[in-house]
Scaffold this motif. Structure first.
Motif, PDB file in Angstrom:
ATOM      1  N   UNK A   6      24.190 -49.908  29.856  1.00  0.00           N
ATOM      2  CA  UNK A   6      25.591 -49.518  30.010  1.00  0.00           C
ATOM      3  C   UNK A   6      25.976 -49.401  31.471  1.00  0.00           C
ATOM      4  N   UNK A   7      25.080 -48.822  32.269  1.00  0.00           N
ATOM      5  CA  UNK A   7      25.331 -48.731  33.704  1.00  0.00           C
ATOM      6  C   UNK A   7      25.405 -50.123  34.323  1.00  0.00           C
ATOM      7  N   UNK A   8      24.448 -50.964  33.959  1.00  0.00           N
ATOM      8  CA  UNK A   8      24.400 -52.313  34.532  1.00  0.00           C
ATOM      9  C   UNK A   8      25.642 -53.121  34.160  1.00  0.00           C
ATOM     10  N   UNK A   9      26.154 -52.892  32.963  1.00  0.00           N
ATOM     11  CA  UNK A   9      27.355 -53.596  32.514  1.00  0.00           C
ATOM     12  C   UNK A   9      28.547 -53.284  33.412  1.00  0.00           C
ATOM     13  N   UNK A  10      28.618 -52.018  33.891  1.00  0.00           N
ATOM     14  CA  UNK A  10      29.708 -51.621  34.785  1.00  0.00           C
ATOM     15  C   UNK A  10      29.379 -51.872  36.258  1.00  0.00           C
ATOM     16  N   UNK A  11      28.150 -52.301  36.521  1.00  0.00           N
ATOM     17  CA  UNK A  11      27.766 -52.630  37.888  1.00  0.00           C
ATOM     18  C   UNK A  11      27.574 -51.439  38.791  1.00  0.00           C
ATOM     19  N   UNK A  12      27.392 -50.251  38.215  1.00  0.00           N
ATOM     20  CA  UNK A  12      27.109 -49.072  39.037  1.00  0.00           C
ATOM     21  C   UNK A  12      26.443 -47.998  38.177  1.00  0.00           C
TER      22      UNK A  12
END
Length: 299
Positions: A159-165
């Motif tokens: 989920x974090x990686x999907x938002x790039x941060x």
């Protein structure tokens, strides 16, 4: 006959350069850790801007999501009164493994978790030989120290990686620095945390995430109740509040840190001797802690 002297000299020079670079880098980290709290207010505000406003912290009562609701509520009131922030409580027992992680995910719901701090951990009650440790306790140590950090990262990292941060802090321990007699399984689980975290850093390096390996030495928490020497606050044994102030300032700055200036010094000198000597020293210290605990029981 081939003269290997130049080769030996070259290898010796390269080894010396490697150690000098490592010494210099460790000194820089110590200096950075010592000065960081002077700029703590700026660091904290920048964390919100960088990662978002919600952080999920496990093991947030007795150590540095808890099984004890009353302790959680006390911690909640204390933090809300001091820092004027909003807190959501989750009561979870990570010795239950996947069930606990599923509960956390359900309770978190759609909250945008920007920082995950895997701090929950379990230690021996006191230094013991492997044959003395109850089997149930060994399983709990493995499930809490290995299972929780693994499954919690799995639950939130994509989920974090999907938002790039996003940021993940995996709390290990100075016990990872060598095999540790009389705390064999505990130290082995912390070695897992170190290896696991460093591999994640490589896997997600290009996806905008901060993944930090945090390895403190002794902190004056309930986990160290078996010895007054490491249960009381001192220069090298900070209380949780003081340690946390330093550790927070390291997030986004260093991916591999002890989190505290004095612990950086300890780690530097601990790593100088060969592993066999470090193992002997660690076992000797634990034998002293064990004797201290046994004497206290008799009294």
């Amino acid at each position: 006959m081939v003269d290997i002297t130049p080769i030996v000299l070259l290898l010796g020079s390269l080894l010396a350069i490697y150690y000098l670079v490592e010494i210099f880098w460790n000194l820089l980290k110590i200096i950075r850790a010592y000065l960081a709290p002077l700029f703590l207010a700026h660091e904290e505000s920048s964390l919100v801007k960088k990662y978002g406003s919600w952080a999920l912290v496990t093991g947030s009562t007795d150590g540095i999501v808890s099984r004890n609701l009353e302790k959680l509520q006390n911690t909640q009131r204390e933090i809300e009164n001091l820092y004027r922030v909003k807190i959501k409580l989750i009561q979870a027992d990570f010795s239950l493994g996947k069930k606990a992680v599923d509960l956390v995910k359900e309770e978190v719901g759609k909250l945008p978790i920007g920082i995950l701090v895997n701090n929950v951990g379990k230690q021996y009650d006191y230094p013991m030989y492997l044959g003395e440790v109850p089997e149930e306790e060994l399983w709990d140590i493995i499930k809490v120290n290995v299972g929780a950090v693994t499954l919690m990262c799995k639950a939130f990292i994509e989920g974090m990686a999907l938002h790039g941060r996003g940021a993940i802090v995996n709390v290990s321990s100075g016990s990872e620095l060598q095999p540790l007699p009389l705390m064999t399984v505990y130290a082995a689980t912390k070695t897992y945390v170190k290896s696991f975290t460093k591999a994640l850093q490589h896997e997600y390096a290009s996806r905008g995430l901060t993944i930090q390996h945090l390895a403190p030495m002794f902190v004056a928490t309930k986990m160290n109740h078996f010895s007054d020497k490491i249960y009381r606050k001192s220069l090298f044994v900070p209380d949780p509040e003081n340690y946390a102030k330093y550790a927070v300032s390291m997030l986004g700055v260093l991916d591999d840190t002890t989190g505290y200036w004095a612990h950086g010094i300890q780690t530097f000198f601990t790593k100088l001797p060969p592993e066999a000597i470090r193992t002997y020293i660690g076992g000797y210290m634990n034998s002293l802690f064990r004797e201290e605990y046994m004497q206290a029981l008799k009294r």
